[in-house]
Design a protein around this motif. Structure first.
Motif, PDB file in Angstrom:
ATOM      1  N   SER A 135       0.909   3.920  -3.008  1.00 22.80           N
ATOM      2  CA  SER A 135       0.579   5.316  -2.733  1.00 22.80           C
ATOM      3  C   SER A 135       1.624   6.244  -3.342  1.00 22.80           C
ATOM      4  O   SER A 135       1.288   7.256  -3.974  1.00 22.80           O
ATOM      5  CB  SER A 135       0.483   5.548  -1.224  1.00 22.80           C
ATOM      6  OG  SER A 135       0.194   6.906  -0.943  1.00 22.80           O
ATOM      7  N   GLU A 139       1.119   8.830  -6.473  1.00 25.99           N
ATOM      8  CA  GLU A 139       1.412  10.240  -6.252  1.00 25.99           C
ATOM      9  C   GLU A 139       2.234  10.800  -7.406  1.00 25.99           C
ATOM     10  O   GLU A 139       1.994  11.915  -7.885  1.00 25.99           O
ATOM     11  CB  GLU A 139       2.155  10.417  -4.925  1.00 25.99           C
ATOM     12  CG  GLU A 139       2.300  11.876  -4.474  1.00 25.99           C
ATOM     13  CD  GLU A 139       3.487  12.582  -5.120  1.00 25.99           C
ATOM     14  OE1 GLU A 139       3.391  13.810  -5.369  1.00 25.99           O
ATOM     15  OE2 GLU A 139       4.494  11.923  -5.399  1.00 25.99           O
ATOM     16  N   TYR A 156       0.820  -1.203   0.000  1.00 31.25           N
ATOM     17  CA  TYR A 156       0.000   0.000   0.000  1.00 31.25           C
ATOM     18  C   TYR A 156       0.860   1.262   0.000  1.00 31.25           C
ATOM     19  O   TYR A 156       0.553   2.241  -0.695  1.00 31.25           O
ATOM     20  CB  TYR A 156      -0.932   0.013   1.212  1.00 31.25           C
ATOM     21  CG  TYR A 156      -2.133  -0.889   1.083  1.00 31.25           C
ATOM     22  CD1 TYR A 156      -2.972  -0.815  -0.024  1.00 31.25           C
ATOM     23  CD2 TYR A 156      -2.442  -1.809   2.079  1.00 31.25           C
ATOM     24  CE1 TYR A 156      -4.080  -1.633  -0.144  1.00 31.25           C
ATOM     25  CE2 TYR A 156      -3.548  -2.635   1.972  1.00 31.25           C
ATOM     26  CZ  TYR A 156      -4.365  -2.549   0.860  1.00 31.25           C
ATOM     27  OH  TYR A 156      -5.457  -3.352   0.743  1.00 31.25           O
ATOM     28  N   GLU A 157       1.939   1.244   0.767  1.00 31.23           N
ATOM     29  CA  GLU A 157       2.813   2.417   0.826  1.00 31.23           C
ATOM     30  C   GLU A 157       3.477   2.671  -0.523  1.00 31.23           C
ATOM     31  O   GLU A 157       3.539   3.808  -1.000  1.00 31.23           O
ATOM     32  CB  GLU A 157       3.870   2.226   1.916  1.00 31.23           C
ATOM     33  CG  GLU A 157       3.302   2.252   3.335  1.00 31.23           C
ATOM     34  CD  GLU A 157       4.361   2.013   4.385  1.00 31.23           C
ATOM     35  OE1 GLU A 157       5.516   1.722   4.005  1.00 31.23           O
ATOM     36  OE2 GLU A 157       4.035   2.121   5.581  1.00 31.23           O
ATOM     37  N   ASN A 193      -9.343  -0.067   0.852  1.00 33.19           N
ATOM     38  CA  ASN A 193      -8.645   1.193   1.095  1.00 33.19           C
ATOM     39  C   ASN A 193      -9.258   2.257   0.188  1.00 33.19           C
ATOM     40  O   ASN A 193      -8.796   2.475  -0.924  1.00 33.19           O
ATOM     41  CB  ASN A 193      -7.145   1.028   0.808  1.00 33.19           C
ATOM     42  CG  ASN A 193      -6.327   2.216   1.293  1.00 33.19           C
ATOM     43  OD1 ASN A 193      -6.713   3.353   1.073  1.00 33.19           O
ATOM     44  ND2 ASN A 193      -5.206   1.944   1.939  1.00 33.19           N
ATOM     45  N   ASP A 242      -9.204   5.454   0.035  1.00 30.38           N
ATOM     46  CA  ASP A 242      -8.362   6.544  -0.439  1.00 30.38           C
ATOM     47  C   ASP A 242      -7.551   6.114  -1.660  1.00 30.38           C
ATOM     48  O   ASP A 242      -7.500   6.821  -2.668  1.00 30.38           O
ATOM     49  CB  ASP A 242      -7.416   7.003   0.678  1.00 30.38           C
ATOM     50  CG  ASP A 242      -6.487   8.120   0.209  1.00 30.38           C
ATOM     51  OD1 ASP A 242      -6.993   9.182  -0.185  1.00 30.38           O
ATOM     52  OD2 ASP A 242      -5.255   7.920   0.243  1.00 30.38           O
ATOM     53  N   LEU A 243      -6.924   4.937  -1.581  1.00 30.76           N
ATOM     54  CA  LEU A 243      -6.139   4.461  -2.706  1.00 30.76           C
ATOM     55  C   LEU A 243      -7.027   4.147  -3.906  1.00 30.76           C
ATOM     56  O   LEU A 243      -6.640   4.391  -5.057  1.00 30.76           O
ATOM     57  CB  LEU A 243      -5.340   3.217  -2.318  1.00 30.76           C
ATOM     58  CG  LEU A 243      -4.054   3.454  -1.513  1.00 30.76           C
ATOM     59  CD1 LEU A 243      -3.364   2.138  -1.222  1.00 30.76           C
ATOM     60  CD2 LEU A 243      -3.114   4.383  -2.260  1.00 30.76           C
ATOM     61  N   ARG A 289      -7.795   7.391  -5.583  1.00 25.27           N
ATOM     62  CA  ARG A 289      -6.619   7.936  -6.269  1.00 25.27           C
ATOM     63  C   ARG A 289      -6.301   7.125  -7.528  1.00 25.27           C
ATOM     64  O   ARG A 289      -5.890   7.687  -8.542  1.00 25.27           O
ATOM     65  CB  ARG A 289      -5.430   7.950  -5.309  1.00 25.27           C
ATOM     66  CG  ARG A 289      -5.580   8.982  -4.201  1.00 25.27           C
ATOM     67  CD  ARG A 289      -4.473   8.864  -3.181  1.00 25.27           C
ATOM     68  NE  ARG A 289      -3.172   9.161  -3.765  1.00 25.27           N
ATOM     69  CZ  ARG A 289      -2.024   8.954  -3.125  1.00 25.27           C
ATOM     70  NH1 ARG A 289      -2.024   8.422  -1.908  1.00 25.27           N
ATOM     71  NH2 ARG A 289      -0.881   9.256  -3.699  1.00 25.27           N
TER      72      ARG A 289
END
Length: 262
Positions: A23, A27, A19-20, A120, A122-123, A126
């Protein structure tokens, strides 16, 4: 022509590091200026000042964008020679997209779309946003297929005709417009003279049909009945044969047909 019950792709037990990393990757790709840079240097390497001038962005901001693209492995920089001046020439850093870089972006987004990240929000949001930007800047308003296996892994095919036939080459037949011909590595796939599978566009959306192939076609791991058309959805996995030499595609719908937030 409804979706086959129980065939949704679901990958579980995704660890925190994934996930990190996702992200950070999203971005980098969520910025329209960086996407414009990728498109600009896809064919021809350019130095920072050339890039800054062509995208109408300051030199310092251009450097920051390029650094991010280099850090995620999409862009490489190599020494080059600047333009001739009254004092001669001077060395510069020239930036270019790594070989297959844009196709790799599209492939990665396709894999992420099948990875069950709906837990998730948010992801997921995005990812949908980046998918829309990629469509605006790179792929247009078309369905596209990303090949996930074999000798042509990572190849992206954009669906631009009314139908697309997929199979292997046959020396007795000339390829026709709207054919995706796979190399002989995919030896279980029916030859193009009798396509393994066809994809159509119509009022119901995008449809897939097995053409009576000997090795079978599988939509999200479920076998298709020959000559019965089924609706394709964003993130579907399409297998031509189910063995190590088959072809697996992920289906990516255009922005108008995709729903990643549900």
């Amino acid at each position: 022509m409804d979706r086959i019950e129980g065939t949704e792709t679901c990958i579980v037990s995704i660890d925190t590091d994934f996930y990190e990393d996702l992200s950070q990757y999203l971005e980098v790709l969520s910025n329209s200026t960086r996407l414009r840079i990728l498109k600009l240097i896809e064919k021809t390497p350019k130095d920072r000042r050339q890039i800054a001038a062509e995208i109408n962005t300051s030199y310092d901001n251009t450097k920051k964008h390029l650094d991010k693209l280099v850090n995620v492995g999409l862009v490489k920089k190599e020494a080059g020679v600047g333009q001739q001046t009254s004092k001669g020439v001077h060395p510069v850093w020239e930036y270019s997209v790594v070989s297959g870089g844009l196709e790799q972006v599209i492939r990665n987004l396709g894999v992420f779309s099948t990875a069950g990240i709906q837990k998730n929000p948010d992801l997921t949001s995005r990812l949908a946003e980046v998918r829309g930007q990629i469509a605006d800047e790179l792929t247009g308003d078309h369905l596209y297929l990303v090949l996930l296996t074999g000798a042509d892994e990572g190849k992206v095919t954009i669906f631009e005709d009314e139908q697309l036939s997929i199979g292997r080459a046959d020396a007795e037949y000339e390829p026709v417009s709207g054919s995706l011909i796979l190399p002989d590595w995919y030896r279980t796939v029916t030859r193009i003279s009798k396509p393994h599978v066809r994809i159509y566009t119509g009022a119901a959306g995008y449809l897939v049909e097995d053409c009576g192939s000997t090795a079978g076609t599988f939509l999200n791991n479920q076998p298709l009945t020959p000559h019965q058309r089924m609706v394709l959805h964003d993130g579907d996995l399409l297998d031509l044969a189910k063995d190590p030499y088959g072809a697996r595609f992920v289906v990516m719908l255009p922005k108008r047909g995709a729903d990643l937030t549900g």
